[in-house]
Design a protein around this motif. Structure first.
Motif, PDB file in Angstrom:
ATOM      1  N   LEU A 181      35.199  43.351  36.351  1.00 19.61           N
ATOM      2  CA  LEU A 181      36.199  42.415  35.322  1.00 19.61           C
ATOM      3  C   LEU A 181      35.834  42.841  33.800  1.00 19.61           C
ATOM      4  O   LEU A 181      35.187  42.448  33.453  1.00 19.61           O
ATOM      5  CB  LEU A 181      36.561  40.871  35.786  1.00 19.61           C
ATOM      6  CG  LEU A 181      36.980  40.388  36.896  1.00 19.61           C
ATOM      7  CD1 LEU A 181      37.098  38.710  36.677  1.00 19.61           C
ATOM      8  CD2 LEU A 181      38.662  40.803  37.410  1.00 19.61           C
ATOM      9  N   GLY A 182      37.205  42.279  33.204  1.00 16.42           N
ATOM     10  CA  GLY A 182      37.329  42.768  31.520  1.00 16.42           C
ATOM     11  C   GLY A 182      35.476  42.147  31.411  1.00 16.42           C
ATOM     12  O   GLY A 182      35.471  41.929  30.082  1.00 16.42           O
ATOM     13  N   ASP A 183      35.723  40.261  31.409  1.00 20.16           N
ATOM     14  CA  ASP A 183      34.373  39.653  31.129  1.00 20.16           C
ATOM     15  C   ASP A 183      33.476  39.737  31.944  1.00 20.16           C
ATOM     16  O   ASP A 183      32.406  39.199  31.560  1.00 20.16           O
ATOM     17  CB  ASP A 183      34.811  38.006  31.701  1.00 20.16           C
ATOM     18  CG  ASP A 183      34.844  37.985  33.015  1.00 20.16           C
ATOM     19  OD1 ASP A 183      34.612  38.786  33.364  1.00 20.16           O
ATOM     20  OD2 ASP A 183      35.162  36.644  32.778  1.00 20.16           O
ATOM     21  N   THR A 232      32.837  39.479  35.351  1.00 20.10           N
ATOM     22  CA  THR A 232      32.107  39.350  36.500  1.00 20.10           C
ATOM     23  C   THR A 232      32.258  40.818  37.314  1.00 20.10           C
ATOM     24  O   THR A 232      33.286  40.779  37.945  1.00 20.10           O
ATOM     25  CB  THR A 232      33.339  38.241  36.429  1.00 20.10           C
ATOM     26  OG1 THR A 232      33.597  37.299  35.881  1.00 20.10           O
ATOM     27  CG2 THR A 232      33.123  37.492  38.355  1.00 20.10           C
ATOM     28  N   THR A 263      41.424  44.126  32.150  1.00 21.29           N
ATOM     29  CA  THR A 263      41.896  42.903  31.314  1.00 21.29           C
ATOM     30  C   THR A 263      41.708  41.249  31.287  1.00 21.29           C
ATOM     31  O   THR A 263      42.338  41.157  31.102  1.00 21.29           O
ATOM     32  CB  THR A 263      43.430  43.395  30.338  1.00 21.29           C
ATOM     33  OG1 THR A 263      44.236  43.290  32.095  1.00 21.29           O
ATOM     34  CG2 THR A 263      43.459  44.817  29.954  1.00 21.29           C
ATOM     35  N   LEU A 264      41.036  41.357  32.708  1.00 20.29           N
ATOM     36  CA  LEU A 264      41.157  40.161  33.307  1.00 20.29           C
ATOM     37  C   LEU A 264      40.147  39.216  33.152  1.00 20.29           C
ATOM     38  O   LEU A 264      39.183  39.902  33.339  1.00 20.29           O
ATOM     39  CB  LEU A 264      41.556  39.864  34.855  1.00 20.29           C
ATOM     40  CG  LEU A 264      43.200  40.274  35.494  1.00 20.29           C
ATOM     41  CD1 LEU A 264      42.610  40.419  36.337  1.00 20.29           C
ATOM     42  CD2 LEU A 264      43.508  39.114  35.470  1.00 20.29           C
ATOM     43  N   SER A 265      39.985  38.330  32.789  1.00 21.28           N
ATOM     44  CA  SER A 265      38.623  36.711  32.744  1.00 21.28           C
ATOM     45  C   SER A 265      38.809  36.790  34.753  1.00 21.28           C
ATOM     46  O   SER A 265      39.732  36.741  35.336  1.00 21.28           O
ATOM     47  CB  SER A 265      38.849  35.866  31.970  1.00 21.28           C
ATOM     48  OG  SER A 265      40.375  35.207  32.206  1.00 21.28           O
ATOM     49  N   LEU A 266      37.513  35.968  34.650  1.00 20.60           N
ATOM     50  CA  LEU A 266      37.582  35.731  36.276  1.00 20.60           C
ATOM     51  C   LEU A 266      38.412  34.120  36.175  1.00 20.60           C
ATOM     52  O   LEU A 266      38.858  34.503  37.606  1.00 20.60           O
ATOM     53  CB  LEU A 266      36.148  35.112  36.153  1.00 20.60           C
ATOM     54  CG  LEU A 266      36.015  33.929  37.711  1.00 20.60           C
ATOM     55  CD1 LEU A 266      35.900  34.946  38.606  1.00 20.60           C
ATOM     56  CD2 LEU A 266      34.875  33.889  37.524  1.00 20.60           C
ATOM     57  N   ALA A 267      38.774  33.590  35.108  1.00 17.58           N
ATOM     58  CA  ALA A 267      39.744  32.478  35.494  1.00 17.58           C
ATOM     59  C   ALA A 267      40.994  33.473  35.759  1.00 17.58           C
ATOM     60  O   ALA A 267      41.874  32.535  36.278  1.00 17.58           O
ATOM     61  CB  ALA A 267      39.923  31.519  34.304  1.00 17.58           C
ATOM     62  N   GLY A 268      41.740  34.180  34.972  1.00 15.33           N
ATOM     63  CA  GLY A 268      42.531  34.979  35.375  1.00 15.33           C
ATOM     64  C   GLY A 268      43.279  35.390  36.759  1.00 15.33           C
ATOM     65  O   GLY A 268      43.493  35.770  36.973  1.00 15.33           O
ATOM     66  N   THR A 278      34.761  36.767  44.214  1.00 14.54           N
ATOM     67  CA  THR A 278      33.879  37.429  43.515  1.00 14.54           C
ATOM     68  C   THR A 278      32.074  37.974  44.432  1.00 14.54           C
ATOM     69  O   THR A 278      31.979  37.682  45.422  1.00 14.54           O
ATOM     70  CB  THR A 278      33.238  36.553  42.553  1.00 14.54           C
ATOM     71  OG1 THR A 278      31.904  35.153  43.314  1.00 14.54           O
ATOM     72  CG2 THR A 278      33.965  35.735  42.002  1.00 14.54           C
TER      73      THR A 278
END
Length: 249
Positions: free
Chosen positions: A47-49, A51, A72-77, A98
């Motif tokens: 992901l973008g963060d 992960t 462009t995604l975070s784990l939360a998103g 994950t």
């Protein structure tokens, strides 16, 4: 070249039991286990963060209720997405998995995995390998893990992080090139994974004679499965392995 003592099955569930559950999800792997599959094939990317997640596409449009690129995604998103409802209403609410969650499930079920390092456009293959390889090494024993990729940089970095006795690597091809042996030697490859549609018997037999394990994707037809077996292919990836077993009985 020493490699882990991997007992590859002839049938490996492609992206989990993807004919019967949403691909690359925890549910698809549970379904594969319940159907008697000992190994699954899955895709991993970042992901973008940063992960690592189990996902095939560059974006989330095809296999979720969302839009946008993974980068462009975070784990939360990502966790807010429904990654199951697109397949069938019974799977609505299935979350994106994950890598950590998936490895925990594989350990719990005692399953082996062929994890493809998925390098989509705009993603860094070296960073992907540096995140994924140590995580996989810490979670699974050598005989239950096989990492593969189309990307030469991802494979080279993976090999730099772990020797062939620790980590089996598979080189992915669509059409097997004439320099396949050199490309395998460059990363001390355990296996070659090829699209069965472009494979010829003479090439398959020459590769087997060279001592490389041969796997083919994605086989869902019993006649193809049996033909590849006659050629000496070690195993195939299938969306529904049980169907091939039932048809061949």
């Amino acid at each position: 070249m020493p490699h882990p003592e991997i007992a590859l099955p002839r049938l490996i569930a492609h992206r989990g039991l993807s004919a019967r559950a949403p691909e690359n999800t925890l549910t698809a792997v549970r379904a594969a286990h319940e159907a008697g599959c000992r190994w699954v094939e899955l895709d991993v990317q970042l992901l973008g963060d940063g992960t690592p997640v189990i996902w095939h596409d560059r974006d989330v449009k095809r296999c979720s209720n969302g839009r946008g690129r993974l980068a462009t995604l975070s784990l939360a998103g990502a966790k807010r997405l429904d990654a199951g409802g697109w397949f069938a209403s019974a799977f609505a609410g299935e979350p994106m998995a994950t890598l950590e969650e998936m490895l925990a499930l594989l350990v719990e079920r005692g399953m082996g995995v062929n994890l493809e390092l998925k390098v989509n456009r705009g993603h860094d293959p070296t960073t992907l390998a540096e995140v994924v390889v140590p995580t996989v090494l810490a979670a699974l024993p050598p005989e239950q893990r096989l990492l593969s990729s189309f990307d030469a940089q991802a494979l080279a970095r993976s090999r730099a992080l772990a020797g062939p006795e620790q980590l089996a690597l598979g080189v992915l091809f669509k059409r097997i090139p004439d320099d396949w042996a050199e490309r395998c030697r460059a990363v001390a490859a355990y296996s070659v994974h090829a699209d069965w549609r472009y494979l010829r018997e003479t090439r398959a037999r020459s590769m087997k004679a060279a001592g490389v394990a041969m796997l083919c994707y994605t086989v869902n037809d019993i006649e193809v499965f049996e033909r590849l077996g006659r050629w000496g292919i070690d195993g195939v990836f299938s969306d529904d392995p049980g169907r091939l077993v039932d048809q061949g009985a």
